[in-house]
Design a protein around this motif. Structure first.
Motif, PDB file in Angstrom:
ATOM      1  N   THR A   2      30.484  37.058  67.279  1.00 25.72           N
ATOM      2  CA  THR A   2      30.770  35.836  66.517  1.00 25.72           C
ATOM      3  C   THR A   2      31.661  36.224  65.327  1.00 25.72           C
ATOM      4  O   THR A   2      31.700  37.400  64.944  1.00 25.72           O
ATOM      5  N   SER A  31      33.997  34.564  68.678  1.00 23.79           N
ATOM      6  CA  SER A  31      33.525  33.234  69.087  1.00 23.79           C
ATOM      7  C   SER A  31      32.976  32.482  67.876  1.00 23.79           C
ATOM      8  O   SER A  31      32.573  33.096  66.884  1.00 23.79           O
ATOM      9  N   GLU A  65      30.338  30.530  68.189  1.00 29.43           N
ATOM     10  CA  GLU A  65      28.892  30.430  68.415  1.00 29.43           C
ATOM     11  C   GLU A  65      28.484  31.678  69.182  1.00 29.43           C
ATOM     12  O   GLU A  65      29.325  32.320  69.809  1.00 29.43           O
ATOM     13  N   ILE A 102      32.257  26.570  73.632  1.00 29.41           N
ATOM     14  CA  ILE A 102      32.357  27.657  72.640  1.00 29.41           C
ATOM     15  C   ILE A 102      33.826  28.040  72.481  1.00 29.41           C
ATOM     16  O   ILE A 102      34.528  28.286  73.461  1.00 29.41           O
TER      17      ILE A 102
END
Ligand SMILES: C[S@@+](CC[C@H](N)C(=O)[O-])C[C@H]1O[C@@H](n2cnc3c(N)ncnc32)[C@H](O)[C@@H]1O
Length: 386
Positions: free
Chosen positions: A236, A212, A214, A268
């Motif tokens: 992340t 991801s 965030e 996200i």
């Protein structure tokens, strides 16, 4: 009120269903090398829940371990690349996935002309425990009370040591395709430590996974649908690379990063990356009077042992670092300076790797070196110098 189910149980149930019938929601389009797909049965191809292709980075003759092998596609591709001299082991915890993979293994073996793939049942965060072996022993001594529960725990520990599912220092390359994110947060550290444990010194991990851009908020992490759909458990981008570093890997780098996110949830972005990381920087440091020069293009670099080097300067390095830099992924970035008088390893003194110091040319040549020569005709690419 019923207890919330463990994330792992939810994952197992979702992929058990995905093994029986293709689940489109779990699929992230991947361009595999088509020549390797031709001999793989359609049932396996249809149940492709990967997000990348780590098999591209496998080489002939290697022993490969695929974590969360599913119905076996990456194993069957790798089997064709490693060939008869290599070996591929797939590990998965879901019986239904293992059933499809094992049923198709002899078909693939016949088509490629060698049987070099096997599938084992285990949890990838505990690669020492052979769940089928444990199962067989527990059938003979079932858990019926607290005492037998504790005995089973002891038995599991004994099996880990005496008959490990994957032994320590035995694998050339660990691959995985879209699985690490499915492991619960509390077991993620263990998972990376296990990848490190099973690799040989000099081995590497090539992992494709969803990451991801965030941190994933708590409420998304407790959504079972998002979790088992490879979203909520994603590390992340930065956290993913850091997890390799924390486990002791070096030379960690991104091989492929999808520009387009696979999915965006509440702003996200979740995208696929493939990362490579190497095992082998641990060990003693010896002084053999070697030096390296960082070629650039950056003004300076910092390696995973905290050696900070400026472009163009000569640095003293221990024999271990010197030899690591001579291999992938570093060799293209360095020039290597051997001492004029070799220091045999058996006679080498310990080297203090906690500091990074420059190495004067006189150290590699010898203090008394005062040779004068004619121009070296080999120095100018066959042309004439000056
Ligand atoms: C998203 S699928 C990917 C399957 C396969 N790598 C592919 O490319 O199609 C995830 C697989 O990992 C397995 N899995 C998830 N968590 C696991 C764990 N902790 N230990 C072992 N297998 C796991 C699931 O059973 C499932 O087969």
């Amino acid at each position: 009120m019923s207890q919330p189910r463990r994330t792992e149980t939810i994952v197992r149930q979702r992929y058990a269903a995905g093994a029986k019938e293709r689940a489109d929601k779990l699929c992230c389009p991947v361009d595999y090398q088509t020549e390797h797909l031709e001999i793989i049965p359609q049932e396996v191809i249809d149940r492709d829940y990967g997000c990348g292709d780590p098999s591209r980075y496998v080489r002939e003759g290697e022993t490969v371990l695929d974590l969360g092998s599913g119905t076996g596609k990456i194993c069957f591709i790798a089997a064709q690349i490693v060939g008869a001299k290599g070996k591929v082991i797939g590990v998965d915890m879901t019986d239904e996935m293992l059933e499809v993979a094992r049923r198709n293994a002899p078909i693939v073996a016949e088509r490629i002309g060698c049987s070099n793939v096997e599938f084992r049942k285990g949890r990838i965060q505990d690669l020492a425990l052979d769940l089928e072996l444990l199962d067989r022993q527990l059938k003979r001594n079932p858990i019926t009370d607290a005492a037998s529960f504790l005995a089973a725990d002891e038995l599991a520990e004994e099996l880990r040591v005496k008959q490990p599912l994957v032994a320590t220092d035995t694998i050339d390359v660990v691959v995985s395709n879209c699985v690490l994110n499915l492991v619960e947060p509390k077991s993620k550290r263990e998972l990376f430590d296990e990848i490190f444990r099973v690799l040989k010194k000099g081995g590497r991990a090539v992992i494709s996974d969803i990451v991801s851009d965030e941190e994933v908020p708590e409420e998304m992490q407790s959504d079972p649908e998002l979790w088992s759909g490879c979203i909520s458990g994603a590390l992340t981008e930065e956290g993913f690379l850091h997890a390799f570093e924390a486990a002791g890997f070096y030379g960690i780098h991104i091989l492929k990063r999808d520009v387009e996110p696979w999915r965006t949830v509440q702003g996200i972005e979740f995208r696929s990356v493939t990362v490579e990381a190497f095992k082998g920087k641990q060990g003693e440091c010896f002084e053999r009077n070697q030096a390296v020069i960082y070629r650039g293009p950056f003004k300076e670099v910092l390696d995973d042992d905290n050696h900070r080097m400026e472009r163009g300067k000569r640095y003293a390095v221990c024999d271990k670092t010197y030899n690591l830099y001579k291999k992938a992924p570093y060799q293209q970035f360095f020039e290597f300076v051997d001492p004029i008088v070799d220091v045999p390893l058996a006679e080498a003194k310990p080297f203090d790797c906690s500091r990074t110091s420059l190495r004067h040319s006189k150290e590699t040549k010898g203090r008394d070196y005062d040779v004068t020569t004619e121009a070296n005709n080999k120095c100018c690419d066959g042309g004439s110098c000056c």
